[in-house]
Motif scaffolding. Structure first.
Motif, short mmCIF file in Angstrom:
data_model
loop_
_atom_site.label_atom_id
_atom_site.label_comp_id
_atom_site.label_asym_id
_atom_site.label_seq_id
_atom_site.Cartn_x
_atom_site.Cartn_y
_atom_site.Cartn_z
N GLU A 58 0.82 -1.21 0.00
CA GLU A 58 0.00 0.00 0.00
C GLU A 58 0.86 1.26 0.00
OE1 GLU A 58 -2.50 -0.55 3.37
OE2 GLU A 58 -3.91 -1.89 2.32
N SER A 59 1.92 1.27 0.80
CA SER A 59 2.78 2.46 0.90
C SER A 59 3.48 2.75 -0.41
CB SER A 59 3.80 2.28 2.02
OG SER A 59 3.18 2.21 3.28
N THR A 60 4.00 1.71 -1.07
CA THR A 60 4.67 1.92 -2.36
C THR A 60 3.66 2.21 -3.46
OG1 THR A 60 4.74 -0.49 -2.65
CG2 THR A 60 6.73 0.57 -1.81
N GLY A 61 2.48 1.57 -3.37
CA GLY A 61 1.45 1.79 -4.38
C GLY A 61 0.96 3.23 -4.40
N GLU A 62 0.87 3.84 -3.23
CA GLU A 62 0.43 5.23 -3.14
C GLU A 62 1.38 6.17 -3.87
OE1 GLU A 62 0.24 5.94 1.02
OE2 GLU A 62 -1.66 4.86 1.31
N ARG A 63 2.64 5.77 -3.99
CA ARG A 63 3.66 6.60 -4.64
C ARG A 63 4.07 6.06 -5.99
NH1 ARG A 63 3.72 6.40 0.64
NH2 ARG A 63 4.22 8.23 1.91
N ASP A 64 3.39 5.01 -6.46
CA ASP A 64 3.68 4.41 -7.75
C ASP A 64 5.13 3.92 -7.84
OD1 ASP A 64 2.67 3.45 -10.08
OD2 ASP A 64 2.68 5.34 -11.17
#
Length: 322
Positions: free
Chosen positions: A92-98
């Motif tokens: 989720e954390s990396t996905g939020e920042r692509d």
């Protein structure tokens, strides 16, 4: 960021040395890689050894503070060293920042009971010993991708081929990318081409390869290359910051990996190594800022791949027989 198309890049110390009669020969255009990432750009960035959500939070905070662009974050201890909740938080954390998240798969020889890895020859090294070790890697791959992980790190040719077949068969998602670890990285163009054909979407080469070695590889393969700009001590401890522009010129498409020398190993990670892991995570980002500043000073910081890009483009593969 400097526009490399309008500003000629210079080499370290070039003006001063030329004034002293010590100018270097002009770079040979024939040495340059003809390849780039799909969608444009010749280099991406990677922060390695990010061992869990807490370390990831440190990396993301420091990257924001120092304005360090990140394409990929990788972990080295393995999927099996993380809970489902921890993996989900990292996704989720990396996905939020692509940002692409890459987790290491399964058992490896250096943690196994086989005595040969403890000998001077290191035996079979990191490779998966026996059917059960391969099965453990596949179990990790299925679990991680079900939780949303899109990149898997492998250290065994058989595991790589098995996961490539699993990807083709729909057992793991078709857009999963497979990354070859520096711990088994190829050291010649023939081996590099084999890893590409076995299913690798990026290949981490040892950091002691020469510039000519990179050119040799690029004459046979366009598969993305990963390279530690600063390598951990157990991979040689090399610091090649002043070569970054030339590494890109020769090795593109290239992931610039910001490792850390003079730091103890942290695999497999646990909370008993928390303070060291968080401190080294923060410093890896700072090392990235130093490398990017060097590129900017030399007018060579253009041609970065767009943030959020992760796919490798069309690559050569061995045929999968039915």
């Amino acid at each position: 960021m400097t526009d490399a198309s309008t500003t000629a890049a210079r080499r370290p110390g070039e003006q001063a040395l030329t004034a002293l009669g010590l100018s270097a020969p002009a770079p040979d255009p024939a040495d340059a890689s003809a390849h780039s990432f799909p969608g444009g750009g010749r280099w991406r960035t990677e922060i390695p050894s990010c061992e869990g959500p807490e370390a990831l939070a440190v990396v993301l905070k420091e990257a924001s503070r120092l304005d360090v662009p990140i394409h990929r974050i990788s972990q080295g201890s393995g999927v099996w060293m993380l809970t489902d909740a921890e993996i989900t938080e990292m996704v989720e954390s990396t996905g939020e920042r692509d940002i692409e998240l890459c987790l290491f798969t399964g058992p490896r020889g250096t943690w196994d009971i086989g005595g040969s890895t403890r000998t001077d020859s290191r035996g079979a090294g990191l490779r998966a010993r026996g059917h059960d070790a391969v099965a453990g890697c596949v179990e990790d791959a299925v679990r991680a991708t079900e939780l949303g992980v899109k990149c898997l790190l492998v250290a065994d040719e058989g595991v790589l081929w098995t996961l490539h077949r699993a990807r083709a068969a729909g057992i793991i998602p078709a857009d999963t990318t497979l990354k070859v670890s520096a711990l088994i990285g190829p050291v010649n163009p023939a081996a590099y081409a084999v890893y590409e054909r076995l299913g690798a979407d990026s290949v981490n080469v040892p950091s002691d390869l020469t510039l000519d070695h990179l050119t040799e590889i690029r004459r046979v393969s366009g598969a993305p290359m990963d390279m530690y700009i600063e390598a951990p001590d157990d991979l040689g401890g090399y610091v090649r910051m002043y070569e970054v522009a030339e590494l890109i010129r020769r090795g593109a498409p290239l992931y610039l990996k910001f490792g850390l020398s003079k730091a103890p190993g942290i695999y497999p990670y646990g909370h008993h190594m928390r303070e060291l892991t968080l401190a080294t995570a923060k410093e890896r980002v700072r090392r990235g800022r130093l490398a990017l500043d060097l590129l900017a000073r030399h007018g060579a910081d253009g041609d970065m791949a767009p943030l959020g890009s992760r796919l490798p483009g069309k690559l050569q593969r061995f045929e999968i027989s039915s």
